[in-house]
Design a protein around this motif. Structure first.
Motif, PDB file in Angstrom:
ATOM      1  N   UNK B 208       0.445  -1.108   0.228  1.00 37.91           N
ATOM      2  CA  UNK B 208       0.460  -0.096  -0.154  1.00 37.91           C
ATOM      3  C   UNK B 208       0.840   1.318   0.028  1.00 37.91           C
ATOM      4  N   UNK B 209       1.848   1.459   0.775  1.00 39.78           N
ATOM      5  CA  UNK B 209       2.541   2.342   0.853  1.00 39.78           C
ATOM      6  C   UNK B 209       3.443   2.086  -0.978  1.00 39.78           C
ATOM      7  N   UNK B 232      18.985   4.117  -9.433  1.00 43.70           N
ATOM      8  CA  UNK B 232      18.140   5.082  -8.591  1.00 43.70           C
ATOM      9  C   UNK B 232      19.196   5.915  -7.975  1.00 43.70           C
ATOM     10  N   UNK B 233      20.511   6.476  -8.100  1.00 42.93           N
ATOM     11  CA  UNK B 233      20.982   7.119  -8.008  1.00 42.93           C
ATOM     12  C   UNK B 233      20.958   8.428  -8.335  1.00 42.93           C
ATOM     13  N   UNK B 234      20.585  10.097  -7.881  1.00 44.48           N
ATOM     14  CA  UNK B 234      20.212  10.570  -9.214  1.00 44.48           C
ATOM     15  C   UNK B 234      18.662  11.056  -9.410  1.00 44.48           C
ATOM     16  N   UNK B 235      17.737   9.869  -9.151  1.00 42.03           N
ATOM     17  CA  UNK B 235      15.975  10.008  -9.094  1.00 42.03           C
ATOM     18  C   UNK B 235      15.784   9.678  -8.015  1.00 42.03           C
ATOM     19  N   UNK B 236      15.695   8.570  -6.995  1.00 37.98           N
ATOM     20  CA  UNK B 236      15.063   8.832  -5.725  1.00 37.98           C
ATOM     21  C   UNK B 236      15.681   9.689  -5.205  1.00 37.98           C
ATOM     22  N   UNK B 394      12.038  -1.099  -0.542  1.00 35.19           N
ATOM     23  CA  UNK B 394      12.549   0.789   0.109  1.00 35.19           C
ATOM     24  C   UNK B 394      11.555   1.524   0.231  1.00 35.19           C
ATOM     25  N   UNK B 395      10.907   1.467  -0.571  1.00 32.81           N
ATOM     26  CA  UNK B 395      10.182   2.460  -1.116  1.00 32.81           C
ATOM     27  C   UNK B 395       9.249   2.344  -0.165  1.00 32.81           C
ATOM     28  N   UNK B 396       8.522   2.145   0.579  1.00 34.08           N
ATOM     29  CA  UNK B 396       7.963   1.326   1.532  1.00 34.08           C
ATOM     30  C   UNK B 396       8.364   2.032   2.619  1.00 34.08           C
ATOM     31  N   UNK B 397       9.468   1.278   3.361  1.00 33.97           N
ATOM     32  CA  UNK B 397      10.253   1.954   4.174  1.00 33.97           C
ATOM     33  C   UNK B 397      10.668   3.631   4.586  1.00 33.97           C
ATOM     34  N   UNK B 398      11.085   3.813   3.455  1.00 29.04           N
ATOM     35  CA  UNK B 398      11.565   5.338   3.197  1.00 29.04           C
ATOM     36  C   UNK B 398       9.548   6.090   3.819  1.00 29.04           C
ATOM     37  N   UNK B 399       8.713   5.609   2.583  1.00 34.95           N
ATOM     38  CA  UNK B 399       7.829   6.466   3.175  1.00 34.95           C
ATOM     39  C   UNK B 399       7.126   6.293   4.646  1.00 34.95           C
TER      40      UNK B 399
END
Lengths: 291, 427
Positions: B208-209, B232-236, B394-399
């Motif tokens: 969901x996140x 992802x470097x320079x994007x995320x 990783x995205x979920x954990x970032x949120x």
């Protein structure tokens, strides 16, 4: 000679079912895992796996999440062992005295052990709910502040420690109880004649005579504590901020969510070696103590 | 050593056990009979619709093709069904056609499990762009989603009115609000009700996140990884990411939303707003007291471009099949306007094709139509990457982490760290 051979054959036949099961479900998978640990086995392309030497192991030691999971499990073990074993001993002492209604308490203390860990975890999830849970309602009713039990990186693992100790203590309690009942009454009588008080009684008679039981309990509790996966999986999903991710949980994620069987296998090997060393050291220490 | 044994035992017992099961069910199909595995149960409306579609396919193609459907219900986290697919891979016993979740497209295509189906799908122009995006890997169409999903901002009409908000000024799909306007609305609500204004589902530490929060990044003009999916470097960790994640952080910091929402808080009048999808509409049928409306996703003030979540399960052809023509015909049949309409209405989900939108829009509620319109206009598929599971986690954990505003007040630093983790997965 002939009868001896026949006896041997019979012995192997009796062993066969156990060996077959152990071989199929423990030995062969363990050997496979050790082999996969040196490959780049990706779950979706089983035929294309290649031998890559120590690469998995090198990456694992640079993996911050794996390191974090090791730190977390050490924290968990350091707290859960004294709490769980202490609680178990306390409960065993409580119900050791013949008293009315003892059976009820025995069953009550033991019941969490029988329940599935998933059920226990979901139950506590409700109890610990930050805004509507029973525990925070109690806290706010007596004028304390509601606690972010599972949503605070500082408290989450300790909350899991508490839930796990609560769940597991009943089992060790039974073993302690058996140990307590094995202590001959004559020893206590001798103490009585010497005029010891209750505290001396406990420190100098009960505890030393419980030693063999305690060693067994320490080792089994330690091993099962390292296996922690279900409680964080259900209650926190390893969060917040990776504060409750455990090695077994991370291995599961890498193997089945990320499909990196090779990498996950290598972690099982490393983690297995760590547990092996700890168990060895522990049994050495307790053996020396006994002498 | 016991430990090693236990772990590996655990790991492989599952594989061995499911492998045994997989072998038995594979064969037994006739020459022109196509086997189809689906992840749902035959007792759900979705499963019943699928069975009807297969029955119709068999009737209409009698003598040429036939199809047989097998239901393999998945468990909560996608277990069950995907375990069976994984087991079938090792024993080479995949069916001819299978369903797969959108984010799996790239992994399955790259591993050579599914085959391109460009040549078999006759209504590609009719499919929504997000469906094509989701099913395309390296410029070839591998899978077709049979429905869509989306998220909108559900609001409690009565609560908003009592807070002094004129409902006629609320945003529409044509004129969405940006984050600043949305935060102003949230502030009014927080001041009136003294609790969080919106339940964004921040307590859900799962897909969901990724699904619900990645559109903020895209609306800002940012991206999770580079176009070719190699870095992802320079994007995320670029400026756009910082802005999008700062917005999420601010929502929590200002108390507009909460990381520990009360369960069913919107349904019971605790919160005035909630992120929800078509499933929320179904849930709210049990709460007739709540009079609600749906508004579109808030957009970045820099671009004002509406981007909304999307994604669905899809049909794909196994690369191992020897009955390509029959399998292709089956997928084409199952993704025709008629079949899609049937499953969309049965399952109360969003349509996957323009023609289906026309078929269903008069038959569903105005709230559902907001989601349908938003989806048609602004749906964005999740990235099609072989290493999607890691990237998504990783995205979920970032949120999840950015919501801890005290510990992670430096969003740039957090994103740099997470980018490093993503890099590792992309290698």
């Amino acid at each position: 000679m002939n009868t001896k051979k026949r006896e041997n054959l019979a012995a192997y036949l009796f062993l066969a079912p156990a060996l077959l099961l152990l071989g199929t479900f423990l030995v062969i998978p363990a050997l496979m895992a050790i082999y996969y640990a040196f490959t780049d086995y990706y779950l979706l392309t089983p035929d294309q796996r290649q031998f890559i030497g120590l690469q998995n192991f090198i990456e694992i030691f640079k993996d911050p999440i794996f390191i974090q999971s090791l730190k977390n499990i050490v924290l968990f073990v350091v707290f859960v062992i004294p709490i769980q074993v202490g609680a178990a001993l306390g409960l065993a002492l409580l119900i050791n005295k013949p008293r009315k209604g003892n059976i009820f308490f025995k069953v009550a203390y033991f019941s969490p052990v029988v329940l599935s860990l998933v059920v226990i975890s979901v139950l506590w999830l409700y109890l610990l709910n930050p805004s509507e849970g029973l525990i925070n309602s109690l806290l706010t009713n007596i004028g304390l502040e509601a606690q972010p039990f599972l949503s605070s990186p500082k408290q989450a693992m300790l909350t899991i420690v508490f839930v796990s100790a609560w769940q597991g203590a009943g089992y060790q309690m039974l073993i302690f109880l058996a140990g307590l009942q094995n202590i001959p009454a004559s020893v206590y009588e001798a103490g009585k004649i010497d005029g010891v008080n209750k505290w001396q009684n406990f420190i100098h008679i009960t505890l030393p005579l419980l030693k063999p039981t305690s060693v067994l309990i320490m080792i089994t509790t330690l091993i099962s504590a390292f296996k922690l996966i279900i409680q964080p999986m259900v209650m926190t999903q390893g969060g917040p901020m990776n504060s409750t991710i455990t090695p077994v949980y991370y291995i599961y994620q890498s193997g089945f969510s990320d499909r990196m069987i090779g990498y996950a296998s290598a972690m099982t090997v490393i983690f297995g070696v760590i547990i092996g060393i700890i168990t060895l050291v522990q049994s050495r220490l307790t053996k020396e103590d006994e002498m | 050593m016991k430990k090693v044994m236990f772990l590996t035992g655990l790991l492989f017992m599952a594989i061995i056990v499911t492998a045994c099961g997989g072998g038995n069910s594979s064969s037994g199909a006739g020459d022109n009979e196509v086997s189809l595995w689906v992840h749902t149960s035959d007792e759900t409306p979705e499963g019943e619709a699928m069975q009807n579609i297969i029955d119709r396919f068999n009737e209409e193609n009698e003598g040429t093709y036939s199809a047989k459907i097998e239901f393999i219900p998945r468990s909560g986290a996608g277990g069950g069904y995907e375990d069976k697919i994984n087991a079938a891979l090792t024993t080479d016993s995949l069916p001819d056609v299978l369903t797969l979740d959108g984010p799996n497209t790239a992994a399955y295509a790259e591993a050579g499990i599914i085959a391109p189906i460009d040549d078999y799908i006759t209504n590609k122009d009719d499919l929504l762009p997000s469906i094509i995006q989701q099913g395309t890997y390296e410029d070839q169409l591998y899978a077709v989603g049979y429905s869509e999903s989306g998220v909108g901002v559900f609001y409690n009409k009565q609560m908003l009115e009592e807070a002094g908000i004129d409902l006629s000024t609320l945003p529409t799909v044509e004129e969405p609000w940006d984050w600043n306007q949305f935060m102003e609305l949230s502030e009014t609500l927080v001041n009136t009700y003294d609790t969080a204004a919106i339940d964004m589902g921040l307590d859900d530490k799962s897909e969901w996140l990724m699904y619900a929060f990645s559109p903020f990044l895209w609306s800002q003009g940012g991206n999770i990884v580079s176009e070719d999916g190699t870095t992802a470097e320079g994007y995320f960790n670029d400026e756009n990411s910082v802005k999008a994640f700062s917005f999420i952080q601010e929502m929590v910091k200002e108390g507009y939303t909460t990381i520990t929402p009360v369960e069913k808080g919107f349904h019971t009048g605790e919160y005035a707003m909630k992120f929800g999808g078509s499933w929320t509409i179904a849930e709210l049928e049990d709460y007739p007291d709540v009079e609600y409306g749906v508004m579109p996703y808030p957009t970045s003030p820099d671009t004002n471009e509406l981007v909304s979540p999307s994604g669905s399960w899809q049909y794909a052809m196994a690369a191992s099949t020897e009955k390509q023509e029959a399998a292709g015909a089956l997928i084409d049949f199952m993704t025709s306007t008629e079949s899609l309409t049937e499953i969309t209405l049965a399952n109360s989900v969003l349509p996957a094709a323009h023609s289906v939108v026309e078929e269903v829009q008069d038959k569903v509620s105005p709230e559902m139509n907001v989601l349908i319109q938003q989806n048609q206009k602004s749906a964005h598929a999740r990235p099609v990457l072989p290493n999607y599971p890691q990237v998504s986690r990783v995205f979920q954990q970032t949120v999840s982490d950015v919501a801890y505003y005290e510990e992670n007040s430096d969003v740039q630093k957090l994103l740099d760290e997470k980018t490093g983790q993503m890099e590792k997965a992309l290698k």
